[in-house]
Scaffold this motif. Structure first.
Motif, PDB file in Angstrom:
ATOM      1  N   GLU A   1     -13.267 -30.405  44.746  1.00 38.86           N
ATOM      2  CA  GLU A   1     -14.363 -30.495  43.825  1.00 38.86           C
ATOM      3  C   GLU A   1     -15.755 -30.358  44.400  1.00 38.86           C
ATOM      4  N   TRP A   2     -15.944 -30.942  45.316  1.00 40.29           N
ATOM      5  CA  TRP A   2     -17.343 -30.712  46.563  1.00 40.29           C
ATOM      6  C   TRP A   2     -17.469 -29.000  46.472  1.00 40.29           C
ATOM      7  N   GLN A   3     -16.556 -28.507  46.898  1.00 45.15           N
ATOM      8  CA  GLN A   3     -16.537 -27.121  47.160  1.00 45.15           C
ATOM      9  C   GLN A   3     -16.761 -26.536  45.826  1.00 45.15           C
ATOM     10  N   ARG A   4     -16.101 -26.684  44.697  1.00 43.43           N
ATOM     11  CA  ARG A   4     -16.615 -26.047  43.441  1.00 43.43           C
ATOM     12  C   ARG A   4     -18.079 -26.267  42.982  1.00 43.43           C
ATOM     13  N   ALA A   5     -18.595 -27.451  43.432  1.00 43.94           N
ATOM     14  CA  ALA A   5     -19.958 -27.830  43.228  1.00 43.94           C
ATOM     15  C   ALA A   5     -20.926 -26.840  43.975  1.00 43.94           C
ATOM     16  N   GLY A   6     -20.523 -26.267  44.955  1.00 40.14           N
ATOM     17  CA  GLY A   6     -21.342 -25.296  46.018  1.00 40.14           C
ATOM     18  C   GLY A   6     -21.343 -25.859  47.437  1.00 40.14           C
ATOM     19  N   ILE A   7     -20.777 -27.065  47.773  1.00 32.96           N
ATOM     20  CA  ILE A   7     -20.919 -27.525  49.047  1.00 32.96           C
ATOM     21  C   ILE A   7     -19.739 -26.945  49.975  1.00 32.96           C
ATOM     22  N   HIS A   8     -20.249 -26.222  51.047  1.00 36.79           N
ATOM     23  CA  HIS A   8     -19.472 -25.457  51.839  1.00 36.79           C
ATOM     24  C   HIS A   8     -19.698 -25.767  53.177  1.00 36.79           C
ATOM     25  N   GLU A   9     -20.862 -26.032  53.756  1.00 36.70           N
ATOM     26  CA  GLU A   9     -21.200 -26.477  55.069  1.00 36.70           C
ATOM     27  C   GLU A   9     -20.567 -27.929  55.542  1.00 36.70           C
TER      28      GLU A   9
ATOM     29  N   PHE B   1     -20.340 -31.998  53.703  1.00 40.75           N
ATOM     30  CA  PHE B   1     -19.346 -33.028  53.425  1.00 40.75           C
ATOM     31  C   PHE B   1     -19.471 -34.070  54.217  1.00 40.75           C
ATOM     32  N   ALA B   2     -20.070 -34.118  55.652  1.00 41.08           N
ATOM     33  CA  ALA B   2     -20.140 -35.327  56.281  1.00 41.08           C
ATOM     34  C   ALA B   2     -21.217 -36.275  55.825  1.00 41.08           C
ATOM     35  N   VAL B   3     -22.444 -35.585  55.120  1.00 39.73           N
ATOM     36  CA  VAL B   3     -23.422 -36.560  54.566  1.00 39.73           C
ATOM     37  C   VAL B   3     -23.031 -37.094  53.230  1.00 39.73           C
ATOM     38  N   LEU B   4     -22.249 -36.163  52.431  1.00 41.65           N
ATOM     39  CA  LEU B   4     -21.533 -36.916  51.146  1.00 41.65           C
ATOM     40  C   LEU B   4     -20.630 -38.009  51.665  1.00 41.65           C
TER      41      LEU B   4
END
Length: 283
Positions: free
Chosen positions: A158-166, A170-173
């Motif tokens: 879901e994070w990737q779908r929202a545009g998160i890729h680095e 991911f670590a910050v979230l």
């Protein structure tokens, strides 16, 4: 992930293995295989003598062996010489051992298992369950852990779908979500438990793992509903998911009369499987 490190057991001895996703093949720690074959008390010296008595093997050693990083018991990464199946078979030829054929069959089975897993991903979960059992975890804890792995995958998708890729994002979230429900970032949580490179979730109690899973599941559903785009909006859904789990944690602690955030780690709860039935993680 380019390199995935695991440990397999041959009889009662550990063999470090790394899966190279780009090449789609396993690399096995040479020292571990030689240890299995010889039971030598000084593997480094044995390998040194083996190479000196076989100039042909020594001449191709640099081609056969590839250094890979493994985390040792001190929590630090160390380079370990590894070889693929072809290279390991060549090394086995130079080791006089009655175990040579059983080891070759075992190596072939390990390689075949990975191919089967790529065809049927469910086998990966089955093997993970077996590995956790060998480490002494209870079935109750394992069931919760396997569910948490599935839920974590849905969240990262879901994070990737929202545009998160680095990876750093991911670590910050993850830190945002973890701190929202536990009061600590992942790093602070690991220090609280006395961990270094170990996996935090593998060292959570049943209640901790359930709360972490609740936070991740909630964050996933909120993301699907709110459709965040980019880091700022996704961070908010992670925060909200963690807050739901924090409220559940507060209610549980009020009823129990004590905190459910434990400073203990898995080694405090479980004993090696050969010593008897595994202890359940305390709640």
């Amino acid at each position: 992930m380019a390199n995935e490190s695991i440990i397999k057991l041959f009889e009662d001895k550990k063999v470090r293995i790394v899966w190279n996703e780009q090449e789609e093949k396993y690399y096995f720690a040479v020292a571990d295989i030689v240890q299995v074959l010889t039971d030598s008390t000084d593997i480094k010296q044995y390998i040194k003598r083996m190479r000196s008595r076989e100039p042909e093997l020594d001449s191709v050693w640099g081609t056969i062996c590839t250094p890979h990083q493994f985390i040792s018991t001190d929590g630090k990464r160390h380079a370990v010489n590894c070889a693929d199946l072809e290279g390991i078979f060549r090394i086995i030829q130079s080791v006089p051992s009655k175990k040579a054929e059983p080891v070759k069959r075992w190596l072939a089975e390990v390689g075949a298992q990975r191919i089967d897993q790529m065809i049927d991903p469910e086998l990966t979960f089955q093997m993970a369950v077996e590995d956790y059992r060998r480490q002494g975890y209870s079935d109750k804890w394992i069931n919760e852990r396997m569910r948490s792995i599935e839920m974590r995958k849905e969240l990262t998708d879901e994070w990737q779908r929202a545009g998160i890729h680095e990876q750093r994002d991911f670590a910050v979230l993850t830190n945002v979500l973890t701190k929202a429900w536990s009061g600590m970032t992942t790093g602070e949580y690991k220090r609280h438990k006395g961990l270094t490179k170990e996996n935090l979730r593998d060292n959570m109690t049943n209640i901790e793992l359930a709360l972490n899973t609740l936070a991740e599941v909630t964050a996933t559903e909120l993301s699907r509903q709110q459709n965040p785009q980019g880091m700022t909006q996704t961070r908010q859904t992670a925060q909200e998911g963690g807050e739901v789990a924090r409220n559940a944690r507060t209610d549980i602690e009020q009823r129990l009369g004590h905190t459910v955030i434990s400073s203990q780690k898995a080694s405090d709860y479980i004993r090696p499987i050969e010593d008897g039935e595994a202890k359940e993680l305390k709640e």
